[in-house]
Design a protein around this motif. Structure first.
Motif, PDB file in Angstrom:
ATOM      1  N   THR A  55     -16.635   3.394 -46.200  1.00  9.20           N
ATOM      2  CA  THR A  55     -16.444   3.823 -47.704  1.00  9.20           C
ATOM      3  C   THR A  55     -17.057   2.935 -47.995  1.00  9.20           C
ATOM      4  OG1 THR A  55     -14.472   4.607 -47.235  1.00  9.20           O
ATOM      5  CG2 THR A  55     -15.133   5.245 -49.268  1.00  9.20           C
ATOM      6  N   ALA A  56     -17.296   2.057 -48.335  1.00  4.03           N
ATOM      7  CA  ALA A  56     -18.423   0.777 -48.707  1.00  4.03           C
ATOM      8  C   ALA A  56     -19.912   1.002 -49.584  1.00  4.03           C
ATOM      9  CB  ALA A  56     -18.319  -0.232 -48.588  1.00  4.03           C
ATOM     10  N   GLY A  57     -20.548   2.641 -48.223  1.00  3.14           N
ATOM     11  CA  GLY A  57     -22.160   2.597 -48.176  1.00  3.14           C
ATOM     12  C   GLY A  57     -21.891   4.263 -49.518  1.00  3.14           C
ATOM     13  N   PRO A  58     -20.774   4.820 -49.516  1.00  4.30           N
ATOM     14  CA  PRO A  58     -21.578   5.200 -50.515  1.00  4.30           C
ATOM     15  C   PRO A  58     -20.667   5.282 -52.171  1.00  4.30           C
ATOM     16  CG  PRO A  58     -19.925   7.013 -48.216  1.00  4.30           C
ATOM     17  CD  PRO A  58     -20.269   5.321 -48.318  1.00  4.30           C
ATOM     18  N   ALA A  59     -19.625   4.136 -51.093  1.00  2.00           N
ATOM     19  CA  ALA A  59     -19.303   3.386 -53.016  1.00  2.00           C
ATOM     20  C   ALA A  59     -20.524   2.686 -53.832  1.00  2.00           C
ATOM     21  CB  ALA A  59     -18.535   2.484 -53.048  1.00  2.00           C
ATOM     22  N   LYS A  60     -21.377   1.814 -52.996  1.00  2.00           N
ATOM     23  CA  LYS A  60     -22.941   1.201 -53.543  1.00  2.00           C
ATOM     24  C   LYS A  60     -23.686   2.493 -53.422  1.00  2.00           C
ATOM     25  CE  LYS A  60     -22.251  -3.059 -50.948  1.00  2.00           C
ATOM     26  NZ  LYS A  60     -22.770  -3.843 -49.934  1.00  2.00           N
ATOM     27  N   GLN A  61     -23.946   3.469 -53.478  1.00  2.00           N
ATOM     28  CA  GLN A  61     -24.775   4.353 -53.926  1.00  2.00           C
ATOM     29  C   GLN A  61     -24.357   5.191 -54.966  1.00  2.00           C
ATOM     30  OE1 GLN A  61     -27.869   5.091 -52.766  1.00  2.00           O
ATOM     31  NE2 GLN A  61     -28.117   7.191 -53.840  1.00  2.00           N
ATOM     32  N   MET A  62     -22.892   5.386 -55.293  1.00  2.00           N
ATOM     33  CA  MET A  62     -22.508   6.190 -56.609  1.00  2.00           C
ATOM     34  C   MET A  62     -22.934   5.510 -57.660  1.00  2.00           C
ATOM     35  SD  MET A  62     -22.117   9.175 -56.031  1.00  2.00           S
ATOM     36  CE  MET A  62     -21.028   9.754 -56.428  1.00  2.00           C
ATOM     37  N   ILE A  63     -22.778   3.444 -57.543  1.00  2.00           N
ATOM     38  CA  ILE A  63     -22.870   2.750 -57.936  1.00  2.00           C
ATOM     39  C   ILE A  63     -23.926   2.657 -59.111  1.00  2.00           C
ATOM     40  CG2 ILE A  63     -22.384   0.359 -58.834  1.00  2.00           C
ATOM     41  CD1 ILE A  63     -19.608  -0.068 -57.353  1.00  2.00           C
ATOM     42  N   ARG A  64     -24.988   2.060 -57.836  1.00  2.00           N
ATOM     43  CA  ARG A  64     -25.570   2.416 -58.120  1.00  2.00           C
ATOM     44  C   ARG A  64     -26.761   3.530 -59.172  1.00  2.00           C
ATOM     45  NH1 ARG A  64     -27.218  -0.078 -53.261  1.00  2.00           N
ATOM     46  NH2 ARG A  64     -27.349   2.495 -51.940  1.00  2.00           N
ATOM     47  N   THR A  65     -25.945   4.824 -58.807  1.00  2.00           N
ATOM     48  CA  THR A  65     -26.627   6.140 -59.543  1.00  2.00           C
ATOM     49  C   THR A  65     -26.007   6.472 -60.653  1.00  2.00           C
ATOM     50  OG1 THR A  65     -26.627   7.402 -57.453  1.00  2.00           O
ATOM     51  CG2 THR A  65     -26.306   8.932 -59.621  1.00  2.00           C
ATOM     52  N   PHE A  66     -24.844   5.445 -61.248  1.00  2.00           N
ATOM     53  CA  PHE A  66     -24.209   5.360 -62.231  1.00  2.00           C
ATOM     54  C   PHE A  66     -24.162   4.208 -63.412  1.00  2.00           C
ATOM     55  CE2 PHE A  66     -23.006   9.241 -59.968  1.00  2.00           C
ATOM     56  CZ  PHE A  66     -23.102  10.666 -60.880  1.00  2.00           C
ATOM     57  N   GLU A  67     -24.405   3.822 -62.945  1.00  2.00           N
ATOM     58  CA  GLU A  67     -24.204   1.905 -63.411  1.00  2.00           C
ATOM     59  C   GLU A  67     -24.797   2.226 -65.223  1.00  2.00           C
ATOM     60  OE1 GLU A  67     -24.804  -1.557 -61.570  1.00  2.00           O
ATOM     61  OE2 GLU A  67     -27.099  -0.814 -60.326  1.00  2.00           O
ATOM     62  N   HIS A  68     -26.072   2.409 -65.161  1.00  2.00           N
ATOM     63  CA  HIS A  68     -26.856   2.931 -66.420  1.00  2.00           C
ATOM     64  C   HIS A  68     -26.398   3.991 -67.426  1.00  2.00           C
ATOM     65  CE1 HIS A  68     -29.334  -0.408 -64.392  1.00  2.00           C
ATOM     66  NE2 HIS A  68     -29.702   0.511 -63.711  1.00  2.00           N
ATOM     67  N   SER A  69     -25.561   4.598 -66.830  1.00  2.00           N
ATOM     68  CA  SER A  69     -24.806   5.525 -67.275  1.00  2.00           C
ATOM     69  C   SER A  69     -23.917   6.021 -69.051  1.00  2.00           C
ATOM     70  CB  SER A  69     -24.247   7.039 -66.755  1.00  2.00           C
ATOM     71  OG  SER A  69     -24.681   7.345 -65.789  1.00  2.00           O
ATOM     72  N   ASP A  70     -23.312   5.960 -69.597  1.00  2.00           N
ATOM     73  CA  ASP A  70     -22.836   4.886 -71.370  1.00  2.00           C
ATOM     74  C   ASP A  70     -21.360   5.633 -70.801  1.00  2.00           C
ATOM     75  OD1 ASP A  70     -25.313   4.265 -72.739  1.00  2.00           O
ATOM     76  OD2 ASP A  70     -25.270   6.501 -73.589  1.00  2.00           O
ATOM     77  N   TYR A  71     -21.345   7.214 -70.445  1.00  2.00           N
ATOM     78  CA  TYR A  71     -19.849   7.631 -69.118  1.00  2.00           C
ATOM     79  C   TYR A  71     -20.290   8.899 -69.228  1.00  2.00           C
ATOM     80  CZ  TYR A  71     -17.811   6.306 -74.527  1.00  2.00           C
ATOM     81  OH  TYR A  71     -17.448   5.831 -76.088  1.00  2.00           O
TER      82      TYR A  71
END
Length: 256
Positions: A55-71
């Motif tokens: 699950t770490a792979g998808p987790a990293k992808q989602m973190i990269r995708t959303f980490e610059h979002s405000d909410y």
């Protein structure tokens, strides 16, 4: 306020109308909504099946995708809760642990965001029906959210909200549980449906598409004429707006 919509797999595949309703409600409340293209499955099916390392792979992808979002707002307590699991995946990796924590802290389920962040309880909706609410396990037990959906529904004009007996019981979906343990999941759904019928409600509402798909599918097989809708569909029902998708006549989910 800028909001990034986490659409979820079921949302994109089966409940596109719900995503539209979520977006319209948020925009009506003054939010600027975007949908990051890099998002994929949050990894919950693998994680719940015991494949935590995978699950770490998808987790990293989602973190990269959303980490610059405000909410980050998600129309599913289950999938939103998964984001809150991410920091534990990287307990031994300080860099990814910090990035995961930042993403988790700004991730909210749809109704949770409206009530606890926007501080709104009345969205101006109107929905004339006797309604009962299914509260999902992950929403209440993992996210710890018990009140936001009730508060929002209590302000919907024309809506009669009836408490669902034993509402804390699981509906039997449980992701891959309903596939691997189908006979048990079926009986759990049947028990949930019996309680729904006790309320004499015309409509079952919930905040997790997975639960609604499971319960609604079983209802159709049993020939039950109870409408099944996501809470966003009710919150986006406005006075004078005739939108059959929000409460169709077949008793089916609005998209299935």
């Amino acid at each position: 306020m800028k909001v990034s919509l986490f659409t979820t797999c079921l949302g994109e595949l089966f409940y596109v109308n719900v995503l539209k309703d979520v977006t319209e409600v948020l925009e009506r409340l003054g939010c600027e909504v975007d949908v990051p293209e890099g998002q994929t499955c949050c990894g919950q099916p693998a994680f719940n099946s015991g494949y935590a390392k995978d699950t770490a792979g998808p987790a990293k992808q989602m973190i990269r995708t959303f980490e610059h979002s405000d909410y980050i707002v998600c129309p599913s307590g289950s999938c939103a809760a998964m984001f809150h699991e991410y920091p534990d995946f990287f307990a031994n990796d300080p860099d990814w642990h910090e990035r995961a924590q930042k993403v988790a802290k700004k991730t909210y389920e749809f109704t949770q965001f409206i009530v606890n962040v926007l501080h709104v309880e009345d969205v101006g909706a109107e929905f004339h029906a006797r309604v009962t609410l299914h509260t999902s396990c992950h929403m209440s037990r993992l996210l710890g959210e018990h009140e936001s959906h009730y508060k929002l529904l209590s302000h919907v004009k024309g809506l009669e909200l009836v408490k669902l007996p034993n509402n804390y019981d699981c509906c039997g979906f449980g992701g891959t549980f309903s596939v691997k343990m189908f006979p048990i999941a079926e009986q759990m759904a049947d028990e949930k449906i019996r309680h729904i019928e006790e309320t004499k409600a015309d409509v079952l509402v919930g905040a997790d598409a997975s639960c609604l798909m499971h319960i609604g599918g079983r209802m159709r097989r049993l020939g039950k004429n109870i409408k099944v809708v996501h809470i966003a569909q009710i919150l986006n029902s406005l006075p004078g707006r005739e939108d059959v998708d929000h409460a169709n006549e077949s008793g089916k989910s609005t998209v299935l």
